[in-house]
Design a protein around this motif. Structure first.
Motif, PDB file in Angstrom:
ATOM      1  N   GLN A  47       0.858  -1.150   0.022  1.00  0.00           N
ATOM      2  CA  GLN A  47      -0.015  -0.097   0.088  1.00  0.00           C
ATOM      3  C   GLN A  47       0.817   1.160  -0.053  1.00  0.00           C
ATOM      4  O   GLN A  47       1.992   1.402   0.729  1.00  0.00           O
ATOM      5  CB  GLN A  47      -0.842  -0.044   1.208  1.00  0.00           C
ATOM      6  N   ASN A  48       0.426   2.170  -0.815  1.00  0.00           N
ATOM      7  CA  ASN A  48       1.401   3.451  -0.865  1.00  0.00           C
ATOM      8  C   ASN A  48       0.360   4.752  -0.520  1.00  0.00           C
ATOM      9  O   ASN A  48      -0.622   5.005  -1.011  1.00  0.00           O
ATOM     10  CB  ASN A  48       1.784   3.637  -2.301  1.00  0.00           C
ATOM     11  N   LEU A  49       1.122   5.539   0.622  1.00  0.00           N
ATOM     12  CA  LEU A  49       0.202   6.531   0.795  1.00  0.00           C
ATOM     13  C   LEU A  49       1.201   7.856   0.692  1.00  0.00           C
ATOM     14  O   LEU A  49       2.435   7.855   1.139  1.00  0.00           O
ATOM     15  CB  LEU A  49      -0.014   6.571   2.514  1.00  0.00           C
ATOM     16  N   LEU A  50       0.805   8.915   0.286  1.00  0.00           N
ATOM     17  CA  LEU A  50       1.647   9.909  -0.342  1.00  0.00           C
ATOM     18  C   LEU A  50       0.902  11.339   0.330  1.00  0.00           C
ATOM     19  O   LEU A  50      -0.287  11.594  -0.067  1.00  0.00           O
ATOM     20  CB  LEU A  50       1.832  10.106  -1.753  1.00  0.00           C
ATOM     21  N   PHE A  51       1.437  11.974   1.110  1.00  0.00           N
ATOM     22  CA  PHE A  51       0.918  13.254   1.801  1.00  0.00           C
ATOM     23  C   PHE A  51       1.996  14.350   1.615  1.00  0.00           C
ATOM     24  O   PHE A  51       3.171  14.269   1.492  1.00  0.00           O
ATOM     25  CB  PHE A  51       0.979  13.041   3.288  1.00  0.00           C
ATOM     26  N   SER A  52       1.464  15.658   1.012  1.00  0.00           N
ATOM     27  CA  SER A  52       2.066  16.770   0.659  1.00  0.00           C
ATOM     28  C   SER A  52       1.112  18.020   1.037  1.00  0.00           C
ATOM     29  O   SER A  52      -0.052  17.765   0.881  1.00  0.00           O
ATOM     30  CB  SER A  52       2.467  16.468  -0.554  1.00  0.00           C
ATOM     31  N   ALA A  53       1.746  19.187   0.990  1.00  0.00           N
ATOM     32  CA  ALA A  53       1.265  20.242   1.204  1.00  0.00           C
ATOM     33  C   ALA A  53       0.751  20.918  -0.137  1.00  0.00           C
ATOM     34  O   ALA A  53      -0.111  21.771  -0.150  1.00  0.00           O
ATOM     35  CB  ALA A  53       1.921  21.383   2.101  1.00  0.00           C
ATOM     36  N   THR A  54       1.763  20.763  -0.915  1.00  0.00           N
ATOM     37  CA  THR A  54       1.729  21.386  -2.291  1.00  0.00           C
ATOM     38  C   THR A  54       1.880  20.217  -3.373  1.00  0.00           C
ATOM     39  O   THR A  54       2.315  19.159  -2.895  1.00  0.00           O
ATOM     40  CB  THR A  54       2.624  22.522  -2.480  1.00  0.00           C
ATOM     41  N   MET A  55       1.628  20.313  -4.470  1.00  0.00           N
ATOM     42  CA  MET A  55       1.635  19.268  -5.745  1.00  0.00           C
ATOM     43  C   MET A  55       2.384  19.925  -6.810  1.00  0.00           C
ATOM     44  O   MET A  55       1.959  20.423  -7.858  1.00  0.00           O
ATOM     45  CB  MET A  55       0.298  18.871  -6.154  1.00  0.00           C
ATOM     46  N   GLU A  72       6.722  17.756 -10.366  1.00  0.00           N
ATOM     47  CA  GLU A  72       7.778  16.331 -10.225  1.00  0.00           C
ATOM     48  C   GLU A  72       6.786  15.467  -9.157  1.00  0.00           C
ATOM     49  O   GLU A  72       7.220  14.297  -9.329  1.00  0.00           O
ATOM     50  CB  GLU A  72       9.063  16.746  -9.861  1.00  0.00           C
ATOM     51  N   ILE A  73       6.283  16.065  -8.130  1.00  0.00           N
ATOM     52  CA  ILE A  73       5.621  15.064  -7.132  1.00  0.00           C
ATOM     53  C   ILE A  73       4.265  14.648  -7.916  1.00  0.00           C
ATOM     54  O   ILE A  73       3.945  13.457  -7.666  1.00  0.00           O
ATOM     55  CB  ILE A  73       5.257  15.971  -5.985  1.00  0.00           C
ATOM     56  N   ARG A  74       3.763  15.253  -8.874  1.00  0.00           N
ATOM     57  CA  ARG A  74       2.492  14.882  -9.454  1.00  0.00           C
ATOM     58  C   ARG A  74       3.154  13.435 -10.132  1.00  0.00           C
ATOM     59  O   ARG A  74       2.214  12.402 -10.425  1.00  0.00           O
ATOM     60  CB  ARG A  74       1.797  15.817 -10.177  1.00  0.00           C
ATOM     61  N   ALA A  75       4.383  13.580 -10.855  1.00  0.00           N
ATOM     62  CA  ALA A  75       4.738  12.534 -11.884  1.00  0.00           C
ATOM     63  C   ALA A  75       5.202  11.513 -10.826  1.00  0.00           C
ATOM     64  O   ALA A  75       4.719  10.338 -11.181  1.00  0.00           O
ATOM     65  CB  ALA A  75       6.024  12.984 -12.592  1.00  0.00           C
ATOM     66  N   LEU A  76       5.803  11.589  -9.684  1.00  0.00           N
ATOM     67  CA  LEU A  76       5.909  10.489  -9.009  1.00  0.00           C
ATOM     68  C   LEU A  76       4.528   9.726  -8.293  1.00  0.00           C
ATOM     69  O   LEU A  76       4.580   8.707  -8.178  1.00  0.00           O
ATOM     70  CB  LEU A  76       6.763  11.073  -7.657  1.00  0.00           C
ATOM     71  N   ALA A  77       3.815  10.457  -7.990  1.00  0.00           N
ATOM     72  CA  ALA A  77       2.345   9.939  -7.592  1.00  0.00           C
ATOM     73  C   ALA A  77       1.692   8.878  -8.716  1.00  0.00           C
ATOM     74  O   ALA A  77       0.981   8.137  -8.480  1.00  0.00           O
ATOM     75  CB  ALA A  77       1.350  10.979  -7.210  1.00  0.00           C
ATOM     76  N   ASP A  78       1.882   9.583  -9.898  1.00  0.00           N
ATOM     77  CA  ASP A  78       0.981   8.815 -11.142  1.00  0.00           C
ATOM     78  C   ASP A  78       1.829   7.392 -11.286  1.00  0.00           C
ATOM     79  O   ASP A  78       1.323   6.374 -11.517  1.00  0.00           O
ATOM     80  CB  ASP A  78       1.260   9.591 -12.323  1.00  0.00           C
ATOM     81  N   ARG A  79       3.145   7.402 -10.911  1.00  0.00           N
ATOM     82  CA  ARG A  79       3.972   6.228 -11.055  1.00  0.00           C
ATOM     83  C   ARG A  79       3.742   5.488  -9.771  1.00  0.00           C
ATOM     84  O   ARG A  79       3.567   4.117  -9.933  1.00  0.00           O
ATOM     85  CB  ARG A  79       5.525   6.645 -11.176  1.00  0.00           C
ATOM     86  N   MET A  80       3.594   5.872  -8.880  1.00  0.00           N
ATOM     87  CA  MET A  80       3.739   5.154  -7.568  1.00  0.00           C
ATOM     88  C   MET A  80       2.270   4.780  -7.087  1.00  0.00           C
ATOM     89  O   MET A  80       2.084   3.517  -6.502  1.00  0.00           O
ATOM     90  CB  MET A  80       4.444   6.073  -6.460  1.00  0.00           C
ATOM     91  N   LEU A  81       1.471   5.443  -7.238  1.00  0.00           N
ATOM     92  CA  LEU A  81      -0.034   5.173  -6.650  1.00  0.00           C
ATOM     93  C   LEU A  81      -0.984   4.408  -7.673  1.00  0.00           C
ATOM     94  O   LEU A  81      -0.919   4.657  -8.968  1.00  0.00           O
ATOM     95  CB  LEU A  81      -0.900   6.311  -6.220  1.00  0.00           C
ATOM     96  N   ARG A  82      -1.628   3.428  -7.275  1.00  0.00           N
ATOM     97  CA  ARG A  82      -2.488   2.728  -7.975  1.00  0.00           C
ATOM     98  C   ARG A  82      -4.018   2.951  -7.401  1.00  0.00           C
ATOM     99  O   ARG A  82      -4.311   2.789  -6.471  1.00  0.00           O
ATOM    100  CB  ARG A  82      -2.333   1.004  -7.929  1.00  0.00           C
ATOM    101  N   GLY A  83      -4.715   3.602  -8.516  1.00  0.00           N
ATOM    102  CA  GLY A  83      -5.934   3.793  -8.306  1.00  0.00           C
ATOM    103  C   GLY A  83      -6.393   4.585  -7.044  1.00  0.00           C
ATOM    104  O   GLY A  83      -7.397   4.313  -6.145  1.00  0.00           O
ATOM    105  N   PRO A  84      -5.568   5.676  -6.687  1.00  0.00           N
ATOM    106  CA  PRO A  84      -5.664   6.446  -5.222  1.00  0.00           C
ATOM    107  C   PRO A  84      -6.895   7.034  -5.115  1.00  0.00           C
ATOM    108  O   PRO A  84      -7.602   7.553  -5.903  1.00  0.00           O
ATOM    109  CB  PRO A  84      -4.440   7.116  -5.325  1.00  0.00           C
ATOM    110  N   LEU A  85      -7.365   7.152  -3.731  1.00  0.00           N
ATOM    111  CA  LEU A  85      -8.263   7.997  -3.503  1.00  0.00           C
ATOM    112  C   LEU A  85      -7.638   9.408  -3.179  1.00  0.00           C
ATOM    113  O   LEU A  85      -6.351   9.461  -2.524  1.00  0.00           O
ATOM    114  CB  LEU A  85      -9.031   7.605  -1.857  1.00  0.00           C
ATOM    115  N   VAL A  86      -7.979  10.468  -3.960  1.00  0.00           N
ATOM    116  CA  VAL A  86      -7.212  11.838  -3.906  1.00  0.00           C
ATOM    117  C   VAL A  86      -8.084  12.511  -3.059  1.00  0.00           C
ATOM    118  O   VAL A  86      -9.193  12.944  -3.291  1.00  0.00           O
ATOM    119  CB  VAL A  86      -7.134  12.293  -5.446  1.00  0.00           C
ATOM    120  N   VAL A  87      -7.546  13.264  -1.854  1.00  0.00           N
ATOM    121  CA  VAL A  87      -7.969  14.097  -1.070  1.00  0.00           C
ATOM    122  C   VAL A  87      -7.326  15.366  -1.176  1.00  0.00           C
ATOM    123  O   VAL A  87      -6.186  15.527  -0.791  1.00  0.00           O
ATOM    124  CB  VAL A  87      -8.309  13.509   0.398  1.00  0.00           C
TER     125      VAL A  87
END
Length: 466
Positions: free
Chosen positions: A242-250, A253-268
């Motif tokens: 399971q992968n959880l990514l938390f950030s205050a800004t996006m 580069e972080i968006r690209a990392l999230a796209d590669r790392m997360l599978r069907g994530p809930l985005v809050v």
């Protein structure tokens, strides 16, 4: 980033060229191979709703759950939550905890001071209590030593009475105690990328049992150049996790990392909109030579309790802390050239109010949670709009009110404009006598809060031209 569409019931996620992201069954919300969560007790049945027009007064009617209990957390963790003094979940916790409990990947975007640590710590601890196994089973990556120590402390607080153990791994301190803790197979490891990679390369830490990975303050990871290290750590982890990514800004580069790392994530995403609801903030136009005078006036205003003062350089942080101490203030510096023990003493002294002013570089701007900070003062303008958000987020935390002032010279006008574009709203200007620059139009004190202010500001405040 828009919210991704939910997969159909029973559908399998496409592995996408051997991606290391976990799949899950939306009907059960479970990682592959996990047991179902808390089956209904034998003999238990759903209560029958009352007939239309009648009111059921049976004592057996179910009582709606309140607080953290309604999020699905188990008894052991709920006891620890109550003992820690938590009463009601914050928005980021309410939106993410149920999904994490179901084993789903999560991308959580929220400003600092909104309860992000508990949003991932509570469901991780809850799942670890359900099935005991040798660790480490959860890995949390943080960009700074101070933040890693803070996260580990919160894990330990919320794990009281569960028997779960947390270890920290970061540089600047002797490695031998950390290696000994890792040999004890702790359940959770909170680490900074550099020391973790060093121990991994020497085969002193094992990551093949990791079930949940958390990247906290992911945008700061990028700011500090840690993304290559993060990618190397990801390559050493099990593919199914399971992968959880938390950030205050996006940033991109972080968006690209999230796209590669997360599978069907809930985005809050709780960062939309420019209003900083609990922070009264303002720009203080000032000449460079008058900054110290303006700082003294701001520190002398009514309601001051404690402050974090941010500077651009380590040398300036040391010098300003010394100057404030010489003037009778209880001030201490926090900057990167200090040893870990000295940094720890500075933070402990600021937390227990031995010091009332912490003069810091941006090392303290991310994730550090010190309750009761009444003021943040940017002695030097932050270098990016994101840094502005993170700096002023050291006050106004956990629903409390705070004030944030930025001393800005004419050379800072371009960055001020960038920050205002990022927030989507103008930042009020606050004029303090003797600070300059330029002529001012006389007028009533500005309220330095987008939704309305409680205070007239420091000294005599007037409208400024820029």
């Amino acid at each position: 980033m828009g919210r991704p569409r939910e997969p159909a019931a029973g559908a399998q996620q496409d592995p996408e060229n051997g991606s290391r992201r976990p799949t899950h069954d939306p009907r059960q919300g479970l990682l592959p191979g996990r047991e179902p969560r808390r089956p209904r007790r034998a003999g238990a049945s759903r209560a029958r709703p009352p007939e239309r027009g009648k009111v059921s007064r049976s004592p057996a009617s179910p009582v709606p759950k309140a607080g953290f209990a309604r999020l699905g957390l188990g008894p052991a963790v709920l006891r620890a939550v109550a003992d820690a003094g938590y009463r009601a979940p914050r928005p980021i916790q309410e939106r993410t905890i149920p999904a994490v409990l179901r084993g789903r990947d999560v991308l959580g975007l929220a400003r600092t001071g909104t309860g992000k640590t508990a949003a991932f710590a509570l469901p991780i601890l809850d799942r670890l209590t359900e099935r005991r196994a040798p660790g480490p089973r959860a890995l949390v990556l943080a960009p700074t030593r101070e933040l890693a120590a803070q996260i580990a402390g919160e894990f330990r607080t919320l794990a009281r009475g569960t028997g779960l153990r947390t270890a920290t791994v970061f540089g600047g301190v002797p490695e031998r105690p950390q290696i000994a803790a890792l040999r004890g197979q702790p359940d959770v490891v909170v680490a900074c990328p550099g020391r973790l990679l060093d121990l991994l390369g020497r085969r002193l830490v094992r990551l093949e049992r990791i079930e949940t990975l958390v990247l906290d303050e992911a945008d700061h990871m990028f700011d500090m150049g840690f993304l290559p290290d993060v990618r190397r750590i990801l390559a050493a982890l099990p593919a199914r996790r399971q992968n959880l990514l938390f950030s205050a800004t996006m940033p991109r580069e972080i968006r690209a990392l999230a796209d590669r790392m997360l599978r069907g994530p809930l985005v809050v995403d709780l960062t939309r909109g420019g209003r900083l609801e609990t922070i009264e903030h303002a720009i203080v136009p000032v000449e460079e030579r008058a900054k110290r005078t303006a700082l003294d006036r701001l520190l002398a205003e009514p309601g001051f309790a404690s402050a974090i003062v941010f500077t651009r350089t380590k040398h300036r942080a040391r010098r300003l802390a010394h100057q404030l101490s010489e003037a009778g203030r209880r001030a201490v510096a926090l900057q990167g050239n200090m040893s870990q023990s000295a940094r720890g003493r500075a933070m402990r002294g600021f937390r227990d109010r031995t010091y009332e002013i912490l003069v810091a570089t941006d090392i303290a701007a991310r994730g550090i949670d010190v309750p009761g900070v009444s003021h943040v003062i940017n002695f030097d303008m932050p270098g990016t709009p994101e840094a502005y958000t993170h700096r002023i987020g050291r006050t106004g935390r956990s629903g409390c009110d705070g004030k944030a002032y930025t001393l800005a010279t004419r050379d800072d006008s371009e960055m001020v404009a960038r920050v205002e574009r990022r927030l989507g709203t103008p930042i009020p200007r606050l004029r303090t006598e003797g600070a300059g620059p330029g002529r001012d139009r006389s007028g009533p004190a500005l309220r330095s809060r987008p939704r309305g202010s409680r205070s007239r500001g420091a000294g005599k405040a007037r409208r400024s031209r820029w």
